[in-house]
Design a protein around this motif. Structure first.
Motif, PDB file in Angstrom:
ATOM      1  N   SER A 230     -13.454  -1.503  -0.549  1.00 31.85           N
ATOM      2  CA  SER A 230     -12.898  -2.584   0.295  1.00 31.85           C
ATOM      3  C   SER A 230     -11.436  -2.882  -0.112  1.00 31.85           C
ATOM      4  O   SER A 230     -11.068  -3.320  -1.369  1.00 31.85           O
ATOM      5  CB  SER A 230     -13.849  -3.840   0.130  1.00 31.85           C
ATOM      6  OG  SER A 230     -13.909  -4.435  -0.929  1.00 31.85           O
ATOM      7  N   GLY A 231     -10.555  -2.931   0.926  1.00 30.68           N
ATOM      8  CA  GLY A 231      -9.269  -3.251   0.532  1.00 30.68           C
ATOM      9  C   GLY A 231      -8.420  -2.168  -0.016  1.00 30.68           C
ATOM     10  O   GLY A 231      -7.104  -2.262  -0.149  1.00 30.68           O
TER      11      GLY A 231
ATOM     12  N   GLU B 239      -2.664  -7.554  -3.593  1.00 30.11           N
ATOM     13  CA  GLU B 239      -3.333  -7.528  -2.256  1.00 30.11           C
ATOM     14  C   GLU B 239      -4.816  -7.346  -2.476  1.00 30.11           C
ATOM     15  O   GLU B 239      -5.673  -7.533  -1.210  1.00 30.11           O
ATOM     16  CB  GLU B 239      -2.938  -6.265  -1.573  1.00 30.11           C
ATOM     17  CG  GLU B 239      -1.391  -6.357  -1.045  1.00 30.11           C
ATOM     18  CD  GLU B 239      -1.282  -5.380   0.070  1.00 30.11           C
ATOM     19  OE1 GLU B 239      -2.208  -4.804   0.809  1.00 30.11           O
ATOM     20  OE2 GLU B 239      -0.025  -5.170   0.578  1.00 30.11           O
ATOM     21  N   VAL B 240      -5.354  -7.230  -3.598  1.00 31.39           N
ATOM     22  CA  VAL B 240      -6.819  -7.287  -3.886  1.00 31.39           C
ATOM     23  C   VAL B 240      -7.311  -8.202  -4.877  1.00 31.39           C
ATOM     24  O   VAL B 240      -8.615  -8.313  -5.297  1.00 31.39           O
ATOM     25  CB  VAL B 240      -7.404  -5.921  -4.247  1.00 31.39           C
ATOM     26  CG1 VAL B 240      -6.905  -4.805  -3.118  1.00 31.39           C
ATOM     27  CG2 VAL B 240      -6.424  -5.339  -5.552  1.00 31.39           C
TER      28      VAL B 240
ATOM     29  N   PRO C 121     -10.277  -6.905 -10.136  1.00 27.97           N
ATOM     30  CA  PRO C 121     -10.886  -7.246  -8.547  1.00 27.97           C
ATOM     31  C   PRO C 121     -12.197  -7.154  -8.480  1.00 27.97           C
ATOM     32  O   PRO C 121     -12.865  -6.405  -9.156  1.00 27.97           O
ATOM     33  CB  PRO C 121     -10.032  -6.175  -7.636  1.00 27.97           C
ATOM     34  CG  PRO C 121      -9.713  -5.101  -8.705  1.00 27.97           C
ATOM     35  CD  PRO C 121      -9.364  -5.750  -9.903  1.00 27.97           C
TER      36      PRO C 121
ATOM     37  N   VAL D 280      -2.844   0.559  -3.836  1.00 26.17           N
ATOM     38  CA  VAL D 280      -2.602  -0.727  -3.330  1.00 26.17           C
ATOM     39  C   VAL D 280      -2.391  -1.692  -4.465  1.00 26.17           C
ATOM     40  O   VAL D 280      -3.098  -1.897  -5.688  1.00 26.17           O
ATOM     41  CB  VAL D 280      -4.066  -1.392  -2.825  1.00 26.17           C
ATOM     42  CG1 VAL D 280      -4.023  -2.575  -2.267  1.00 26.17           C
ATOM     43  CG2 VAL D 280      -4.435  -0.341  -1.517  1.00 26.17           C
TER      44      VAL D 280
ATOM     45  N   LEU E  54     -14.503  -5.773  -5.730  1.00 22.86           N
ATOM     46  CA  LEU E  54     -14.294  -5.143  -4.411  1.00 22.86           C
ATOM     47  C   LEU E  54     -15.589  -4.366  -4.151  1.00 22.86           C
ATOM     48  O   LEU E  54     -16.280  -3.793  -5.350  1.00 22.86           O
ATOM     49  CB  LEU E  54     -13.251  -4.272  -4.488  1.00 22.86           C
ATOM     50  CG  LEU E  54     -11.844  -4.556  -4.916  1.00 22.86           C
ATOM     51  CD1 LEU E  54     -10.931  -3.606  -4.932  1.00 22.86           C
ATOM     52  CD2 LEU E  54     -11.394  -5.726  -3.837  1.00 22.86           C
TER      53      LEU E  54
ATOM     54  N   GLN F 108       0.882  -1.112  -0.051  1.00 23.06           N
ATOM     55  CA  GLN F 108       0.028  -0.109   0.061  1.00 23.06           C
ATOM     56  C   GLN F 108       0.917   1.333   0.117  1.00 23.06           C
ATOM     57  O   GLN F 108       1.631   1.532   1.112  1.00 23.06           O
ATOM     58  CB  GLN F 108      -0.858   0.028   1.227  1.00 23.06           C
ATOM     59  CG  GLN F 108      -1.769  -1.182   1.125  1.00 23.06           C
ATOM     60  CD  GLN F 108      -2.830  -1.141   2.185  1.00 23.06           C
ATOM     61  OE1 GLN F 108      -3.534  -0.132   2.675  1.00 23.06           O
ATOM     62  NE2 GLN F 108      -3.417  -2.080   2.943  1.00 23.06           N
TER      63      GLN F 108
END
Length: 275
Positions: free
Chosen positions: A263-264, A184-185, A190, A180, A192, A2
């Protein structure tokens, strides 16, 4: 990872989140970092000065991108609420660096409008120069994702059939707080949860997995038209729930707080203030 750009007494600095601190990466901002061919390794290995997250003053993740390309009508529900057919191709319009704000900066309502609207968006940040990308090149060019609130001045947007004048008001577009990385996602496509909350009331909620044109497709499509460079930003569109489409219409007023979150990725929390 991040990654962020923060403001300090000595100017902006590119940083990496490490628990409760932000580690200086040795670059003035993330645009400068992403211009390095091996930026991932350099960002992971950096061990510079630390700054507490709690008191961090977040700048736009890339303060001066060479371009910001936005996509309109990319969630099925939003397309329907605006009374349009599903498009065969992405609808594109530009923003400029002067429109960008940090994740917690105030949004100054322009005196010229009473139709200030919210739009939570997943934003793609480019980490490698690319032109006419194929599928793999497009995926490899994505440095990561961040949150954007594509604040729109609706009465100016709809003065003509071309939207740009309602989208480029100075210092109105929060973006951040972090970029990010895809690992990580869940990768470069993604799924999300995205949400907008105004003074505690949920206004938008959807899933980026329902995007009509996904991030990899958008990198391929846009890079066909123009070279995408490190630090460039692609805003992928907003879901249903904008104030302009409500009956009666609802717009942002001074004193309100608008929260856009994914999110994330994190949250942009911005107070609306008088000009």
């Amino acid at each position: 990872m991040q990654l962020a750009t923060i403001r300090t007494a000595d100017g902006t600095r590119a940083v990496r989140l490490d628990g409760e601190v932000l580690v200086d990466l040795g670059y003035a901002d993330l645009g400068e970092l992403f211009a390095e061919a091996d930026w991932q390794a350099k960002a992971a290995a950096a061990s510079g000065t630390t700054h507490p997250v709690e008191s961090a003053d977040f700048a736009p993740v890339v303060p001066t991108p060479s371009k910001v390309i936005c996509v309109g009508h990319n969630y099925t529900n939003h397309i329907k609420e605006m009374g349009r057919e599903l498009p065969d191709h992405p609808t594109l319009f530009p923003k400029f660096a002067d429109t960008l704000l940090g994740a917690n900066d105030d949004i100054v309502k322009p005196a010229e409008t009473d139709a200030l609207d919210w739009e939570v968006e997943l934003a793609v940040v480019i980490g490698k120069e690319v032109r006419r990308a194929d599928e793999q090149q497009a995926a490899d060019a994505i440095a990561g994702f961040t949150v954007m609130n594509d604040i729109s001045v609706r009465d100016w947007q709809f003065r003509t059939i071309e939207w740009t004048q309602g989208k480029i008001w100075e210092a109105t577009t929060p973006v951040g707080p972090y970029v990010v990385t895809p690992d990580e996602v869940g990768g470069v496509r993604p799924a999300l949860q995205v949400r907008t909350v105004v003074d505690g009331q949920v206004m938008q909620q959807d899933d980026t997995g329902t995007l009509l044109f996904d991030p990899v497709f958008l990198v391929r499509y846009i890079s066909t038209v123009i070279t995408l460079r490190p630090g460039d930003i692609i805003a992928t569109g907003t879901p249903a729930g904008v104030g302009n489409a409500r009956k009666p219409q609802v717009f942002l007023r001074p004193g309100q707080t608008v929260v856009t979150e994914i999110s994330g990725l994190g949250t942009c929390t911005n107070k609306v203030v008088e000009a």
